[in-house]
Scaffold this motif. Structure first.
Motif, PDB file in Angstrom:
ATOM      1  N   LEU A  98      -6.263   0.054   3.937  1.00  0.00           N
ATOM      2  CA  LEU A  98      -5.391  -0.249   2.639  1.00  0.00           C
ATOM      3  C   LEU A  98      -4.658  -1.649   2.506  1.00  0.00           C
ATOM      4  CD1 LEU A  98      -3.446   3.217   2.958  1.00  0.00           C
ATOM      5  CD2 LEU A  98      -5.254   2.539   1.509  1.00  0.00           C
ATOM      6  N   ASP A  99      -4.906  -2.402   3.650  1.00  0.00           N
ATOM      7  CA  ASP A  99      -4.298  -3.779   3.457  1.00  0.00           C
ATOM      8  C   ASP A  99      -5.078  -4.601   2.763  1.00  0.00           C
ATOM      9  OD1 ASP A  99      -1.805  -2.840   4.724  1.00  0.00           O
ATOM     10  OD2 ASP A  99      -2.312  -4.124   6.765  1.00  0.00           O
ATOM     11  N   THR A 100      -4.706  -5.503   1.906  1.00  0.00           N
ATOM     12  CA  THR A 100      -5.637  -6.498   1.394  1.00  0.00           C
ATOM     13  C   THR A 100      -6.248  -7.419   2.599  1.00  0.00           C
ATOM     14  OG1 THR A 100      -3.883  -8.128   1.144  1.00  0.00           O
ATOM     15  CG2 THR A 100      -4.654  -6.791  -0.843  1.00  0.00           C
ATOM     16  N   PRO A 151       0.785  -1.362   0.210  1.00  0.00           N
ATOM     17  CA  PRO A 151       0.115   0.012  -0.113  1.00  0.00           C
ATOM     18  C   PRO A 151       0.618   1.173   0.153  1.00  0.00           C
ATOM     19  CG  PRO A 151       0.049  -1.158   2.224  1.00  0.00           C
ATOM     20  CD  PRO A 151       0.855  -1.788   1.302  1.00  0.00           C
ATOM     21  N   THR A 182     -10.250   3.590  -7.027  1.00  0.00           N
ATOM     22  CA  THR A 182      -8.928   3.175  -7.613  1.00  0.00           C
ATOM     23  C   THR A 182      -8.966   3.647  -9.103  1.00  0.00           C
ATOM     24  OG1 THR A 182     -10.363   1.256  -8.380  1.00  0.00           O
ATOM     25  CG2 THR A 182      -9.397   0.851  -6.302  1.00  0.00           C
ATOM     26  N   ARG A 234      -4.450   0.564  -3.926  1.00  0.00           N
ATOM     27  CA  ARG A 234      -4.278   0.925  -2.469  1.00  0.00           C
ATOM     28  C   ARG A 234      -3.425   2.077  -2.079  1.00  0.00           C
ATOM     29  NH1 ARG A 234      -2.046  -3.816   0.678  1.00  0.00           N
ATOM     30  NH2 ARG A 234      -1.272  -4.478  -1.423  1.00  0.00           N
TER      31      ARG A 234
END
Length: 393
Positions: A390-392, A165, A264, A239
């Motif tokens: 922001l993390d998956t 990110p 995005t 991200r």
């Protein structure tokens, strides 16, 4: 016959001297009151426009200054992200986690390569792990191609998972001064890198050379550049977040509120964090809310207006008046008695709540401003917020 008392007449010299002294003292008190009693604040004077000092106007070790950078971030300085028609180059600094420059396939400890704050990657005690990476029963494997990725393999999936990110870091300074590379904002850049983000510390055009909307347009170009050049620094273009303090907080929130729909594409960001940002530049937001005359003048200079009572730019420059339900999550931080009225933060959080936009409001006692409140506790909360959004999964 005299009674020993002497009456000072209105025309006497002594009365005039006393009156002048009294009037002078009252003028000093009135100036302090109109200025909001912020004795320690540096006014924006023409001679200071374009200065590079941080907006944290104290020599005390507070906020971000309590963070000691590990010194292992990979820093790429003065990267050009846009060039103006007059040839002016707009630049940013990129702070990457230490292992990021080793390539997206490099993992630490068998994980994704992400490290906790302040940690550094320990050397791998196993000598030359690459030649032994192939399965033991694959006797026909070509050593020259053992590390190559095949479409659809687990290695390719692992490579994709290591994309990081990113956070656009926006300095403050009344839209008129400051710099991406001053010691405080460089510390922010390295702190974000230590948290596993690729941080882009950005410069933008300043007052008085330009006025609104030049700065926010510059930041929009910066996000578009980050997205178009995502592979260069190993970031996930889906991200991208933004963080700013003071005037940079205004710009970060406005960046989040501009546009609508997908987070995005183009210059949209997926998360926003701000500290001490004036998010409402209207007459009500600045004057009625109790902002000082100095703050009002700073805003007028930025908007290029004579009065906030009749300033069309004030609405367009205010995130709180530009929100819609598709906007990203927002972290809002402020101190209770600082330069920017606390109602800016509390009112912003209320508007976010009304629209169903995820947000977190954190206030701390005192009068410290912007990244002056970015101490360990605030860093932990902000980092957790940015990672959450922001993390998956």
């Amino acid at each position: 016959m005299s009674n020993g008392r002497r009456i000072i007449g209105l025309g006497s010299r002594r009365f005039l001297v006393l009156f002048v002294a009294y009037a002078g003292g009252m003028a000093v008190v009135a100036t302090a009151l109109l200025g909001g009693l912020h004795w320690n604040l540096r006014p924006v004077a023409p001679a200071q426009a374009g200065g590079t000092a941080s907006e944290v106007d104290t020599t005390a070790i507070v906020g971000i200054r309590t963070f000691t950078a590990p010194g292992d971030a990979v820093i790429d300085e003065d990267v050009v992200y846009a060039t103006q028609p007059d040839g002016t180059q707009l630049t940013l600094d990129v702070c990457s986690p230490p292992e990021a420059d080793a390539g997206p396939t490099t993992d630490v400890g068998g994980g994704t390569g992400d490290l906790a704050a302040g940690q550094t990657a320990a050397p791998d005690p196993t000598p030359e792990p690459a030649p032994t990476a192939a399965p033991a029963d694959d006797a026909s494997a070509d050593p020259a191609t053992a590390g190559a990725m095949e479409p659809g393999t687990d290695t390719e999936t692992s490579s994709q998972a290591t994309l990081r990110p990113a956070v656009l870091s926006i300095h403050g300074g009344s839209w008129a001064r400051g710099d991406k590379g001053n010691s405080d904002w460089r510390n922010v850049c390295e702190w974000l890198a230590s948290e596993g983000f690729v941080a882009y510390s950005v410069n933008y055009r300043l007052v008085p050379a330009v006025s609104f909307p030049a700065a926010i347009e510059d930041l929009g170009r910066a996000v578009e550049w980050m997205r178009a050049n995502a592979e260069r620094y190993g970031i996930d273009p889906d991200r991208i977040g933004a963080f700013g303090g003071s005037a940079g907080g205004n710009l970060a929130t406005l960046l989040g509120a501009r546009g609508s729909g997908s987070l995005t594409d183009g210059s949209r960001v997926a998360a926003v964090a701000e500290l001490s940002g004036p998010v409402d530049l209207s007459y009500d937001g600045i004057v009625v809310a109790g902002g000082s005359s100095g703050l009002e003048q700073i805003v007028l200079d930025y908007l290029d207006c004579e009065s906030l009572l009749d300033c069309r730019a004030a609405r367009d420059a205010s995130a709180v008046r530009s929100l819609d339900r598709t906007d990203p999550p927002v972290f809002v931080g402020s101190s209770t008695d600082e330069f920017i009225p606390l109602s800016q933060s509390t009112g912003f959080a209320a508007e976010l709540n009304a629209l169903g936009i995820v947000n977190q409001l954190v206030t701390v006692p005192g009068s410290l401003h912007s990244i002056g409140i970015l101490d360990a506790a605030m860093r932990d909360q902000m980092s957790a917020f940015l990672h959450e959004h922001l993390d998956t999964d």
